[in-house]
Scaffold this motif. Structure first.
Motif, PDB file in Angstrom:
ATOM      1  N   ASN A  84      17.421  -4.885  26.821  1.00 24.30           N
ATOM      2  CA  ASN A  84      18.382  -4.240  25.927  1.00 24.30           C
ATOM      3  C   ASN A  84      19.758  -4.903  26.001  1.00 24.30           C
ATOM      4  O   ASN A  84      20.714  -4.363  26.543  1.00 24.30           O
ATOM      5  CB  ASN A  84      18.495  -2.740  26.198  1.00 24.30           C
ATOM      6  N   ILE A  85      19.827  -6.087  25.448  1.00 16.84           N
ATOM      7  CA  ILE A  85      21.047  -6.890  25.515  1.00 16.84           C
ATOM      8  C   ILE A  85      22.258  -6.185  24.917  1.00 16.84           C
ATOM      9  O   ILE A  85      23.371  -6.357  25.389  1.00 16.84           O
ATOM     10  CB  ILE A  85      20.824  -8.277  24.871  1.00 16.84           C
ATOM     11  N   PRO A 104      24.551 -10.283  20.036  1.00 14.76           N
ATOM     12  CA  PRO A 104      23.525 -11.256  20.418  1.00 14.76           C
ATOM     13  C   PRO A 104      23.211 -12.219  19.281  1.00 14.76           C
ATOM     14  O   PRO A 104      23.349 -11.891  18.108  1.00 14.76           O
ATOM     15  CB  PRO A 104      22.295 -10.386  20.722  1.00 14.76           C
ATOM     16  N   LYS A 105      22.801 -13.422  19.659  1.00 17.05           N
ATOM     17  CA  LYS A 105      22.362 -14.406  18.673  1.00 17.05           C
ATOM     18  C   LYS A 105      21.031 -14.979  19.112  1.00 17.05           C
ATOM     19  O   LYS A 105      20.630 -14.811  20.263  1.00 17.05           O
ATOM     20  CB  LYS A 105      23.419 -15.479  18.460  1.00 17.05           C
ATOM     21  N   VAL A 113      20.499 -13.882  22.918  1.00 16.87           N
ATOM     22  CA  VAL A 113      21.407 -14.323  23.971  1.00 16.87           C
ATOM     23  C   VAL A 113      22.854 -14.018  23.628  1.00 16.87           C
ATOM     24  O   VAL A 113      23.214 -13.861  22.457  1.00 16.87           O
ATOM     25  CB  VAL A 113      21.249 -15.837  24.255  1.00 16.87           C
ATOM     26  N   ALA A 114      23.672 -13.960  24.672  1.00 12.92           N
ATOM     27  CA  ALA A 114      25.124 -13.844  24.536  1.00 12.92           C
ATOM     28  C   ALA A 114      25.737 -14.418  25.813  1.00 12.92           C
ATOM     29  O   ALA A 114      25.184 -14.250  26.901  1.00 12.92           O
ATOM     30  CB  ALA A 114      25.544 -12.389  24.340  1.00 12.92           C
ATOM     31  N   GLU A 127      25.006 -16.471  30.934  1.00 10.86           N
ATOM     32  CA  GLU A 127      24.310 -16.087  29.711  1.00 10.86           C
ATOM     33  C   GLU A 127      23.495 -14.834  29.983  1.00 10.86           C
ATOM     34  O   GLU A 127      22.859 -14.723  31.030  1.00 10.86           O
ATOM     35  CB  GLU A 127      23.361 -17.221  29.277  1.00 10.86           C
ATOM     36  N   LEU A 128      23.509 -13.894  29.043  1.00  7.75           N
ATOM     37  CA  LEU A 128      22.579 -12.772  29.055  1.00  7.75           C
ATOM     38  C   LEU A 128      21.421 -13.182  28.156  1.00  7.75           C
ATOM     39  O   LEU A 128      21.638 -13.640  27.028  1.00  7.75           O
ATOM     40  CB  LEU A 128      23.242 -11.506  28.513  1.00  7.75           C
ATOM     41  N   CYS A 129      20.201 -13.022  28.640  1.00  5.14           N
ATOM     42  CA  CYS A 129      19.015 -13.526  27.927  1.00  5.14           C
ATOM     43  C   CYS A 129      17.969 -12.420  27.867  1.00  5.14           C
ATOM     44  O   CYS A 129      17.391 -12.062  28.888  1.00  5.14           O
ATOM     45  CB  CYS A 129      18.503 -14.748  28.693  1.00  5.14           C
TER      46      CYS A 129
END
Length: 137
Positions: A84-85, A104-105, A113-114, A127-129
């Motif tokens: 759950n980004i 996120p992209k 990711v962000a 990075e959040l993945c």
């Protein structure tokens, strides 16, 4: 944060760099793909307990091209696997962490990711993945 998902390594050329990782280090190449949103071509390598992501710039305007030009090839970022980004992004912002990406992209392997801004993280690009909705690798 669940775990370190991968280490991102900036390289000038995948063609020149991959033989070191596959032939000399004996790592298994998982996949190569282009990530248009980041203007990079990436190669994922299986390092047993972690993946390595080699990042080759596809244009001089990409952040990775600027990184290689300024700092040379080397460790670019550390990616944390998350679920759950969107919730994780809110948590980071609530803790005063500046984000490069507010939403996120699309990233490699179907992940969302962000990136956190290094000025908020003691100089490290994190990075959040989130691979929970993507295909992963």
């Amino acid at each position: 944060m669940e775990k370190v998902d991968h280490l991102g390594i900036a390289v000038a050329s995948l063609d020149e760099t991959l033989p070191f990782y596959t032939e000399k280090l004996g790592l298994r190449l998982i996949a190569i793909e282009e990530v248009p949103s980041e203007q990079v071509r990436v190669a994922f390598l299986d390092a047993s307990n972690i993946k390595l992501e080699l990042l080759e710039p596809m244009s001089q305007e990409s952040a990775v091209a600027k990184f290689v030009e300024k700092r040379g090839q080397g460790l670019h970022h550390i990616a944390f696997g998350v679920q759950n980004i969107n919730e994780r992004l809110l948590e980071m912002k609530e803790q005063g962490i500046r984000m490069i990406h507010e939403t996120p992209k699309s990233g490699a392997g179907g992940a969302q990711v962000a990136f956190m801004h290094p000025k908020s993280t003691c100089g490290v690009l994190f990075e959040l993945c989130d691979k929970s909705k993507g295909k992963g690798e």
